[in-house]
Design a protein around this motif. Sequence first.
Motif, PDB file in Angstrom:
ATOM      1  N   THR A  28      33.970  50.682  53.001  1.00  0.00           N
ATOM      2  CA  THR A  28      33.120  49.852  53.818  1.00  0.00           C
ATOM      3  C   THR A  28      34.057  48.570  54.360  1.00  0.00           C
ATOM      4  O   THR A  28      33.529  48.127  55.171  1.00  0.00           O
ATOM      5  N   GLY A  29      34.978  48.203  53.844  1.00  0.00           N
ATOM      6  CA  GLY A  29      35.568  46.856  54.210  1.00  0.00           C
ATOM      7  C   GLY A  29      35.665  45.731  53.532  1.00  0.00           C
ATOM      8  O   GLY A  29      36.225  44.658  53.447  1.00  0.00           O
ATOM      9  N   ASP A  30      34.736  45.883  52.624  1.00  0.00           N
ATOM     10  CA  ASP A  30      34.574  44.856  51.451  1.00  0.00           C
ATOM     11  C   ASP A  30      35.508  45.008  50.398  1.00  0.00           C
ATOM     12  O   ASP A  30      35.986  45.843  49.839  1.00  0.00           O
ATOM     13  N   TYR A  31      35.854  43.853  49.821  1.00  0.00           N
ATOM     14  CA  TYR A  31      36.673  43.697  48.621  1.00  0.00           C
ATOM     15  C   TYR A  31      36.357  42.885  47.526  1.00  0.00           C
ATOM     16  O   TYR A  31      35.501  41.935  47.804  1.00  0.00           O
ATOM     17  N   GLY A  32      36.360  43.121  46.498  1.00  0.00           N
ATOM     18  CA  GLY A  32      36.079  42.410  45.307  1.00  0.00           C
ATOM     19  C   GLY A  32      36.867  43.019  43.858  1.00  0.00           C
ATOM     20  O   GLY A  32      37.890  43.324  44.237  1.00  0.00           O
ATOM     21  N   TRP A  33      36.215  42.717  42.806  1.00  0.00           N
ATOM     22  CA  TRP A  33      36.784  42.894  41.692  1.00  0.00           C
ATOM     23  C   TRP A  33      35.653  43.307  40.555  1.00  0.00           C
ATOM     24  O   TRP A  33      34.516  43.026  40.693  1.00  0.00           O
ATOM     25  N   LEU A  34      36.241  44.089  39.588  1.00  0.00           N
ATOM     26  CA  LEU A  34      35.143  44.341  38.345  1.00  0.00           C
ATOM     27  C   LEU A  34      35.506  43.371  37.273  1.00  0.00           C
ATOM     28  O   LEU A  34      36.615  43.254  36.821  1.00  0.00           O
ATOM     29  N   ASP A  35      34.445  42.775  36.489  1.00  0.00           N
ATOM     30  CA  ASP A  35      34.955  42.242  35.252  1.00  0.00           C
ATOM     31  C   ASP A  35      34.972  43.213  34.030  1.00  0.00           C
ATOM     32  O   ASP A  35      34.582  44.210  34.190  1.00  0.00           O
ATOM     33  N   SER A  36      35.150  42.526  32.919  1.00  0.00           N
ATOM     34  CA  SER A  36      35.497  43.517  31.680  1.00  0.00           C
ATOM     35  C   SER A  36      34.250  44.305  31.328  1.00  0.00           C
ATOM     36  O   SER A  36      34.340  45.095  30.609  1.00  0.00           O
ATOM     37  N   GLU A  37      32.937  43.956  31.774  1.00  0.00           N
ATOM     38  CA  GLU A  37      31.742  44.517  31.437  1.00  0.00           C
ATOM     39  C   GLU A  37      31.302  45.472  32.341  1.00  0.00           C
ATOM     40  O   GLU A  37      30.309  46.323  32.386  1.00  0.00           O
ATOM     41  N   GLY A  38      32.248  45.744  33.312  1.00  0.00           N
ATOM     42  CA  GLY A  38      31.913  46.591  34.726  1.00  0.00           C
ATOM     43  C   GLY A  38      31.068  46.088  35.731  1.00  0.00           C
ATOM     44  O   GLY A  38      30.678  46.722  36.440  1.00  0.00           O
ATOM     45  N   PHE A  39      30.770  44.818  35.795  1.00  0.00           N
ATOM     46  CA  PHE A  39      29.789  44.207  36.836  1.00  0.00           C
ATOM     47  C   PHE A  39      31.037  43.963  38.183  1.00  0.00           C
ATOM     48  O   PHE A  39      32.289  43.700  38.020  1.00  0.00           O
ATOM     49  N   LEU A  40      30.423  44.324  39.286  1.00  0.00           N
ATOM     50  CA  LEU A  40      31.224  44.437  40.480  1.00  0.00           C
ATOM     51  C   LEU A  40      30.886  43.108  41.357  1.00  0.00           C
ATOM     52  O   LEU A  40      29.727  42.904  41.419  1.00  0.00           O
ATOM     53  N   TYR A  41      31.910  42.266  41.725  1.00  0.00           N
ATOM     54  CA  TYR A  41      31.848  40.999  42.519  1.00  0.00           C
ATOM     55  C   TYR A  41      32.285  41.227  43.854  1.00  0.00           C
ATOM     56  O   TYR A  41      33.632  41.534  43.748  1.00  0.00           O
ATOM     57  N   LEU A  42      31.762  41.283  44.863  1.00  0.00           N
ATOM     58  CA  LEU A  42      32.045  41.264  46.206  1.00  0.00           C
ATOM     59  C   LEU A  42      32.627  39.809  46.579  1.00  0.00           C
ATOM     60  O   LEU A  42      31.927  39.024  46.574  1.00  0.00           O
ATOM     61  N   GLU A  43      33.833  39.828  47.081  1.00  0.00           N
ATOM     62  CA  GLU A  43      34.485  38.504  47.213  1.00  0.00           C
ATOM     63  C   GLU A  43      34.506  38.309  48.766  1.00  0.00           C
ATOM     64  O   GLU A  43      34.869  37.054  49.420  1.00  0.00           O
ATOM     65  N   GLY A  44      34.826  39.291  49.688  1.00  0.00           N
ATOM     66  CA  GLY A  44      35.023  39.177  51.212  1.00  0.00           C
ATOM     67  C   GLY A  44      35.020  40.370  51.796  1.00  0.00           C
ATOM     68  O   GLY A  44      34.683  41.472  51.329  1.00  0.00           O
ATOM     69  N   ARG A  45      35.534  40.400  52.963  1.00  0.00           N
ATOM     70  CA  ARG A  45      35.739  41.450  53.890  1.00  0.00           C
ATOM     71  C   ARG A  45      37.226  41.723  54.414  1.00  0.00           C
ATOM     72  O   ARG A  45      37.957  40.571  54.601  1.00  0.00           O
ATOM     73  N   GLU A  46      37.663  42.715  54.854  1.00  0.00           N
ATOM     74  CA  GLU A  46      39.068  43.149  55.549  1.00  0.00           C
ATOM     75  C   GLU A  46      39.058  42.600  56.796  1.00  0.00           C
ATOM     76  O   GLU A  46      39.920  42.364  57.499  1.00  0.00           O
ATOM     77  N   ASP A  47      37.875  42.868  57.511  1.00  0.00           N
ATOM     78  CA  ASP A  47      37.620  42.411  59.102  1.00  0.00           C
ATOM     79  C   ASP A  47      36.867  41.125  59.261  1.00  0.00           C
ATOM     80  O   ASP A  47      36.572  40.487  58.248  1.00  0.00           O
ATOM     81  N   ASP A  48      36.340  40.933  60.351  1.00  0.00           N
ATOM     82  CA  ASP A  48      35.744  39.558  60.814  1.00  0.00           C
ATOM     83  C   ASP A  48      34.199  39.968  60.842  1.00  0.00           C
ATOM     84  O   ASP A  48      33.446  39.302  61.566  1.00  0.00           O
ATOM     85  N   ILE A  49      33.972  41.118  60.277  1.00  0.00           N
ATOM     86  CA  ILE A  49      32.165  41.331  60.518  1.00  0.00           C
ATOM     87  C   ILE A  49      31.518  40.880  59.253  1.00  0.00           C
ATOM     88  O   ILE A  49      31.844  41.445  58.002  1.00  0.00           O
ATOM     89  N   TYR A  50      30.511  40.159  59.294  1.00  0.00           N
ATOM     90  CA  TYR A  50      29.651  39.620  58.175  1.00  0.00           C
ATOM     91  C   TYR A  50      28.447  39.897  58.267  1.00  0.00           C
ATOM     92  O   TYR A  50      27.843  40.037  59.683  1.00  0.00           O
ATOM     93  N   LYS A  51      27.506  40.082  57.410  1.00  0.00           N
ATOM     94  CA  LYS A  51      25.852  40.073  57.560  1.00  0.00           C
ATOM     95  C   LYS A  51      25.290  38.882  57.156  1.00  0.00           C
ATOM     96  O   LYS A  51      25.767  38.184  56.139  1.00  0.00           O
ATOM     97  N   MET A  52      24.293  38.305  58.118  1.00  0.00           N
ATOM     98  CA  MET A  52      23.817  37.041  57.952  1.00  0.00           C
ATOM     99  C   MET A  52      22.361  37.162  57.940  1.00  0.00           C
ATOM    100  O   MET A  52      21.752  37.611  59.319  1.00  0.00           O
ATOM    101  N   ARG A  53      21.527  37.171  56.977  1.00  0.00           N
ATOM    102  CA  ARG A  53      20.123  37.690  57.079  1.00  0.00           C
ATOM    103  C   ARG A  53      19.832  38.573  57.639  1.00  0.00           C
ATOM    104  O   ARG A  53      18.977  38.795  58.697  1.00  0.00           O
TER     105      ARG A  53
END
Length: 107
Positions: A28-53
Motif C-alpha cells: 500500500t505504501g504505508d509503513y509501520g511496525w509490530l509491537d511485541s504483542e503483534g499489534f501493527l502501528y502505522l507511522e506514515g507513507r512512502e509517497d505524498d498521498i494521505y487520506k483525510m476524512r
Amino acid sequence: MEGYLNNSDTTIKRIKPHPIYGSKSLYTGDYGWLDSEGFLYLEGREDDIYKMRGKKIILSEIEKAFLQISEVNECTIMALKRINIDDLILIAYVVVNNKLIRLEYVR
C-alpha cells in the motif's frame, strides 16, 4: 484483487509476492511496525498521498497549486498526525514576496 483496472504499471509496483509466505500481497505504501504483542502501528507513507476524512490528499498537488500564484516564491506542505486522534493537520510553509508564512489546515 487482481490488479488496478487498465493500469498494469501500478499493478506491477503494488502487487508482489510476500517475502516470507510467497502469496500475492498488496503493497500500500504505508509503513509501520509490530509491537511485541503483534499489534501493527502505522507511522506514515512512502509517497505524498494521505487520506483525510475519507478524501485523498496529494501534498505535491497542493504545492503545485500554491506555486501557480505569482506572488509565491517557494512552498512545502507537511502532513502531521494528531496525537490520540485519527486525523491529520496539513501545514504549509509558503514564501510570499520573500516572507515566510505558515498556514495550517485542521478539519
